[in-house]
Design an enzyme around this catalytic site. Structure first.
Site, short mmCIF file in Angstrom:
data_model
loop_
_atom_site.label_atom_id
_atom_site.label_comp_id
_atom_site.label_asym_id
_atom_site.label_seq_id
_atom_site.Cartn_x
_atom_site.Cartn_y
_atom_site.Cartn_z
N GLY A 46 67.27 52.28 66.78
CA GLY A 46 65.69 52.84 65.83
C GLY A 46 66.53 53.04 64.07
O GLY A 46 67.44 52.78 64.28
N ASN A 59 69.23 56.46 80.91
CA ASN A 59 67.81 56.93 79.29
C ASN A 59 67.02 56.40 80.24
O ASN A 59 65.48 56.80 79.65
CB ASN A 59 68.89 55.37 78.79
N TYR A 111 68.49 46.61 84.23
CA TYR A 111 67.86 46.48 83.25
C TYR A 111 66.27 46.14 83.62
O TYR A 111 65.39 47.23 83.75
CB TYR A 111 67.52 46.27 81.78
N LYS A 166 63.54 49.25 84.60
CA LYS A 166 61.43 48.84 83.59
C LYS A 166 61.06 49.25 85.17
O LYS A 166 59.30 49.45 85.42
CB LYS A 166 61.30 48.24 83.65
N HIS A 174 69.27 38.07 71.17
CA HIS A 174 67.48 36.85 70.97
C HIS A 174 68.59 36.03 70.25
O HIS A 174 68.58 35.91 69.45
CB HIS A 174 66.92 38.45 71.11
N ASP A 189 70.34 33.47 84.21
CA ASP A 189 69.82 33.36 83.51
C ASP A 189 68.60 32.05 84.24
O ASP A 189 69.39 31.28 85.04
CB ASP A 189 70.08 31.90 81.60
N1 LIG Z 1 62.55 42.71 72.44
C1 LIG Z 1 62.16 42.27 73.06
O1 LIG Z 1 61.97 40.50 73.64
C2 LIG Z 1 61.74 42.68 74.76
C3 LIG Z 1 61.09 42.17 75.59
C4 LIG Z 1 60.21 42.41 77.05
C5 LIG Z 1 60.47 44.18 76.93
N2 LIG Z 1 60.37 45.22 75.88
C6 LIG Z 1 60.77 46.40 76.06
O2 LIG Z 1 60.28 46.55 74.52
C7 LIG Z 1 61.03 48.59 73.88
C8 LIG Z 1 61.26 47.65 72.60
O3 LIG Z 1 62.00 46.47 72.83
P1 LIG Z 1 63.13 46.94 70.81
O4 LIG Z 1 63.51 45.19 70.55
O5 LIG Z 1 61.62 47.11 70.08
O6 LIG Z 1 63.74 47.36 71.57
P2 LIG Z 1 64.99 48.16 69.83
O7 LIG Z 1 65.91 48.67 70.62
O8 LIG Z 1 64.36 48.30 68.57
O9 LIG Z 1 63.76 49.84 70.86
C9 LIG Z 1 63.88 50.99 70.75
C10 LIG Z 1 63.19 52.24 70.06
O10 LIG Z 1 63.83 53.29 71.26
C11 LIG Z 1 64.89 54.40 70.89
N3 LIG Z 1 64.83 55.35 71.53
C12 LIG Z 1 65.87 54.20 72.43
N4 LIG Z 1 66.20 55.67 74.13
C13 LIG Z 1 65.06 56.15 73.15
C14 LIG Z 1 65.44 57.59 73.57
N5 LIG Z 1 66.14 58.49 74.84
N6 LIG Z 1 64.75 58.94 73.33
C15 LIG Z 1 64.14 58.30 71.91
N7 LIG Z 1 64.27 57.68 71.66
C16 LIG Z 1 65.03 56.02 72.23
C17 LIG Z 1 65.57 54.09 70.24
O11 LIG Z 1 66.56 54.10 69.22
C18 LIG Z 1 64.63 52.16 68.77
O12 LIG Z 1 64.29 53.05 67.99
C19 LIG Z 1 62.35 47.94 75.16
O13 LIG Z 1 61.16 49.80 76.49
C20 LIG Z 1 62.42 47.02 75.81
O14 LIG Z 1 63.03 47.33 77.66
C21 LIG Z 1 61.67 44.30 74.88
#
Ligand SMILES: NC(=O)c1ccc[n+]([C@@H]2O[C@H](COP(=O)([O-])OP(=O)(O)OC[C@H]3O[C@@H](n4cnc5c(N)ncnc54)[C@H](O)[C@@H]3O)[C@@H](O)[C@H]2O)c1
Length: 334
Positions: free
Chosen positions: A36, A93, A142, A146, A190, A286
């Site tokens: 992040g 994690n 992954y 979840k 993505h 995929d």
């Molecule tokens: N982006 C997508 O298209 C998508 C699709 C399906 C599901 N998701 C889910 O949505 C969530 C967010 O996705 P995103 O694209 O915003 O990801 P991202 O990597 O941008 O955000 C995840 C955030 O969590 C923080 N983080 C990770 N592990 C941590 C920990 N142990 N302690 C504290 N902070 C921690 C990271 O620093 C980051 O800011 C994820 O859980 C992902 O599985 C995303």
């Protein structure tokens, strides 16, 4: 009352924090900044830098934030190929982090959690569109990490009364309309941001993996949802639990499938750039088509996505890309 957003410095988390603040909620963010960006967090939110595995750190935060009405949990890793190579990183994690978080919630009497789940929990779909009641048989670590998290929250609900909403996202894209926050992943995996990297001249061309799928033009079909619409669904889910409703799971998608070639064409129109592309062989794992049935979220949560045109979604991502060619690095962040 405060909403604590875990992973609030990430792509989806930062847009959700922003929407919560726009709607008048008091917000605290927990993030270790592993993927992040501090600069993505709305300055009106209180920020705590630390890891959700760190129980002493969580206790410290929840001792300060004594009026928590719910948590929204985005803090996880989410790159499928990386999870295939290093599954324990993901179970540690994602799944491990959830256990520490739920113990802290139980001990601090925090009773609501909105959780980022994923279409990857379904694996190879048995039918399209995918319904919430369809079998969840993940095909990668992954998705499995979840799914384990969904199951752990379910049992924590039965034992400790921690109510949850699991939101299973499909493909998320776009950025806040004013271009002030957006997607900045390293590496970027993505489709839409990768296409925009080509449009911006940062990559020479796009590879379309697989042109012989049983779809309208032979390329993979996916369902795209705008990140701000997704953020709003989290707020509706929190209000749903606050109204006394029971734990539940919802798909979040637009319910309309776009092929990779259609996305490419839409991006050419949205950016006015030629965006060179070439056909490449299929990638292992995929699924041909992923489309969500999201009528349950619309009916039960009252979710009304504002973006139904994928070109408009791409335009918001392009606006972010043009105003922040180096992502949050443009704000002096390493
Ligand atoms: N982006 C997508 O298209 C998508 C699709 C399906 C599901 N998701 C889910 O949505 C969530 C967010 O996705 P995103 O694209 O915003 O990801 P991202 O990597 O941008 O955000 C995840 C955030 O969590 C923080 N983080 C990770 N592990 C941590 C920990 N142990 N302690 C504290 N902070 C921690 C990271 O620093 C980051 O800011 C994820 O859980 C992902 O599985 C995303």
């Amino acid at each position: 009352m405060t909403v604590v957003v875990l992973g609030g410095a990430g792509y989806i988390g930062s847009h959700t924090v922003d929407r919560l603040i726009e709607k008048g909620y008091d917000v605290a963010v927990i993030d270790n900044l592993i993927t992040g960006h501090r600069a993505a967090v709305n300055p009106k939110a209180r920020f705590y830098q630390g890891d959700i595995h760190d129980r002493a750190f969580l206790d410290e935060v929840f001792n300060k934030e004594t009026n928590v009405e719910g948590v929204i949990h985005f803090a996880a890793f989410s790159i499928v190929p990386e999870s295939m190579k290093d599954p324990l990183k993901y179970f540690d994690n994602n799944t491990g982090g959830m256990i520490t978080l739920l113990k802290a919630m139980r001990d601090h009497d925090i009773k609501r959690i909105i959780f980022s789940s994923t279409a990857a929990t379904y694996g190879e779909p048995k039918q399209i569109p995918i319904k919430e009641t369809d079998p969840q048989i993940p095909t990668n670590p992954y998705g499995e990490s979840k799914l384990c998290m969904e199951k752990i929250i379910h049992w924590s609900d039965l034992a400790y009364g921690i109510k949850f909403v699991a939101l299973r996202y499909f493909n998320v894209a776009g950025a806040k309309a004013d271009g002030s926050i957006g997607e900045d992943h390293h590496p970027e995996t993505h489709l839409i941001p990768i296409i925009l990297q080509v449009a911006a001249g940062e990559r020479t061309g796009l590879k379309i993996f697989g042109t012989d799928y049983p779809t309208k033009d032979g390329t993979n079909v996916r369902d795209y949802v705008h990140v701000v619409d997704l953020a709003d669904a989290h707020i509706l889910a929190l209000e749903y639990l606050k109204a006394g409703n029971d734990s539940n799971a919802f798909n979040l998608g637009s319910s309309t499938g776009f092929s990779n070639k259609e996305i490419l064409e839409a991006a050419r129109e949205a950016t006015g750039q030629p965006i060179p592309a070439e056909d490449a062989p299929r990638r292992a794992g995929d699924p041909s088509t992923l489309i969500a049935a999201s009528d349950k979220a619309r009916k039960v949560l009252g979710w009304k996505p504002q973006y139904d045109d994928v070109k408009e979604i791409i335009k918001t991502a392009w606006n972010w890309k043009q105003t922040h060619p180096k992502g949050y690095n443009d704000r002096g962040e390493a």
